[in-house]
Design a protein around this motif. Structure first.
Motif, short mmCIF file in Angstrom:
data_model
loop_
_atom_site.label_atom_id
_atom_site.label_comp_id
_atom_site.label_asym_id
_atom_site.label_seq_id
_atom_site.Cartn_x
_atom_site.Cartn_y
_atom_site.Cartn_z
N HIS A 271 3.76 11.35 9.37
CA HIS A 271 2.60 11.96 8.71
C HIS A 271 1.96 11.12 7.60
O HIS A 271 0.79 11.32 7.29
CB HIS A 271 3.00 13.32 8.10
CG HIS A 271 3.56 14.26 9.10
ND1 HIS A 271 4.62 15.10 8.82
CD2 HIS A 271 3.21 14.52 10.39
CE1 HIS A 271 4.90 15.82 9.88
NE2 HIS A 271 4.06 15.49 10.85
N ASP A 272 2.71 10.24 6.96
CA ASP A 272 2.23 9.60 5.74
C ASP A 272 1.99 8.10 5.86
O ASP A 272 2.01 7.37 4.89
CB ASP A 272 3.21 9.87 4.59
CG ASP A 272 3.31 11.35 4.24
OD1 ASP A 272 2.33 12.08 4.49
OD2 ASP A 272 4.35 11.77 3.74
N TYR A 273 1.73 7.64 7.06
CA TYR A 273 1.48 6.21 7.26
C TYR A 273 0.13 5.80 6.67
O TYR A 273 -0.81 6.60 6.62
CB TYR A 273 1.52 5.88 8.76
CG TYR A 273 0.60 6.73 9.61
CD1 TYR A 273 -0.75 6.39 9.76
CD2 TYR A 273 1.07 7.86 10.26
CE1 TYR A 273 -1.59 7.17 10.52
CE2 TYR A 273 0.22 8.64 11.04
CZ TYR A 273 -1.11 8.28 11.17
OH TYR A 273 -1.95 9.05 11.92
N ILE B 194 0.84 -1.20 0.00
CA ILE B 194 0.00 0.00 0.00
C ILE B 194 0.88 1.25 0.00
O ILE B 194 1.95 1.27 0.61
CB ILE B 194 -0.98 -0.03 1.19
CG1 ILE B 194 -2.16 0.89 0.93
CG2 ILE B 194 -0.29 0.32 2.49
CD1 ILE B 194 -3.37 0.61 1.79
N GLU B 195 0.43 2.26 -0.71
CA GLU B 195 1.18 3.51 -0.83
C GLU B 195 1.11 4.32 0.47
O GLU B 195 0.13 4.22 1.22
CB GLU B 195 0.61 4.36 -1.97
CG GLU B 195 0.78 3.74 -3.35
CD GLU B 195 2.23 3.73 -3.80
OE1 GLU B 195 2.93 4.73 -3.56
OE2 GLU B 195 2.64 2.72 -4.38
N ALA C 167 -5.97 8.25 9.88
CA ALA C 167 -4.98 9.05 9.16
C ALA C 167 -4.44 10.17 10.01
O ALA C 167 -5.07 10.62 10.97
CB ALA C 167 -5.61 9.63 7.89
N HIS C 168 -3.26 10.64 9.67
CA HIS C 168 -2.71 11.83 10.32
C HIS C 168 -3.64 13.01 10.01
O HIS C 168 -4.15 13.13 8.89
CB HIS C 168 -1.30 12.12 9.82
CG HIS C 168 -0.61 13.18 10.59
ND1 HIS C 168 -0.77 14.53 10.31
CD2 HIS C 168 0.21 13.13 11.68
CE1 HIS C 168 -0.08 15.24 11.17
NE2 HIS C 168 0.53 14.43 12.01
N PHE D 42 12.23 9.25 13.12
CA PHE D 42 11.82 10.65 13.26
C PHE D 42 11.60 11.33 11.90
O PHE D 42 11.67 12.54 11.80
CB PHE D 42 12.88 11.40 14.07
CG PHE D 42 12.97 10.90 15.49
CD1 PHE D 42 12.05 11.30 16.44
CD2 PHE D 42 13.96 10.00 15.85
CE1 PHE D 42 12.12 10.83 17.75
CE2 PHE D 42 14.04 9.52 17.15
CZ PHE D 42 13.12 9.94 18.10
N SER D 43 11.30 10.56 10.88
CA SER D 43 11.09 11.15 9.55
C SER D 43 9.67 11.69 9.42
O SER D 43 8.74 11.20 10.07
CB SER D 43 11.34 10.11 8.46
OG SER D 43 10.33 9.13 8.48
#
Length: 197
Positions: A132-134, A90-91, A162-163, A126-127
């Protein structure tokens, strides 16, 4: 005499350590020595941590004011057959929905524990991408799981929803926790475990 089969045990938990990665608005985890051998004759550590840091469980009370709290949940609620769904392709910042869930419909029954594995646990750090993009559970996916009357849902990302930079992340939480389905979040899955899918 009863015969017991050997069962392999997998530790899915992330380590907790000083200033470890967690939801970014929480106060940093603080792990420090409070007693030392040379001074006190023994070793003791102090840990100050948010209860939703690293690998953790969300009880219904987390989002539902009248929901059950974790201290009132019987231990057998956390035991049962787990259906593992490989979502590692998944993206980033995409939802898990019916496309990912429905092919496993025959394996998911009332009382099942459903685990979606995105591979995000391996990215812990810590990226901005990890924070944010999980990948996350969609509203339609949460409703589908609630209709199946599963007992628990697990996702190896920072949150089930979602974030907030992408969506209102509370919707899947409210649906699942509102249906008395506990949530396990932010863990890491050994690739070996996917063979049990």
């Amino acid at each position: 005499m009863a015969k017991f089969e050997y069962t392999k045990v997998f530790d899915l938990s992330h380590p907790v350590y000083n200033n470890c990665p967690q939801w970014e608005t929480y106060e940093n985890t603080d792990v420090r020595l409070e007693a030392k051998h040379p001074t006190h004759g023994f070793l003791a550590e102090r840990i100050d941590i948010n209860s939703h840091c690293a690998t953790h469980l969300d009880a219904p009370y987390h989002f539902i004011p009248h929901g059950i709290s974790i201290d009132k949940m019987p231990a057998d609620l956390f035991q049962g057959e787990c259906v593992i769904i490989d979502c590692t392709d998944i993206e980033p910042a995409h939802s898990i929905g019916l496309k990912e869930l429905e092919p496993h419909s025959g394996r998911i029954h009332e009382g099942s524990i459903v685990m979606t594995v995105t591979g995000w646990g391996e990215k812990r750090g810590f990226s901005n991408v990890w924070y944010h993009d999980y990948p996350y559970m969609s509203q339609e996916g949460a409703n589908w799981l609630a209709d199946k009357k599963i007992k628990g849902y697990c996702i190896d990302t920072l949150s089930t929803g979602a974030h907030p930079k992408h969506l209102d992340n509370g919707i899947p939480h409210a649906i699942l926790l509102g249906a008395d389905i506990w949530l396990l979040e932010d863990f890491v899955v050994p690739r070996e475990l996917l063979k049990y899918e």
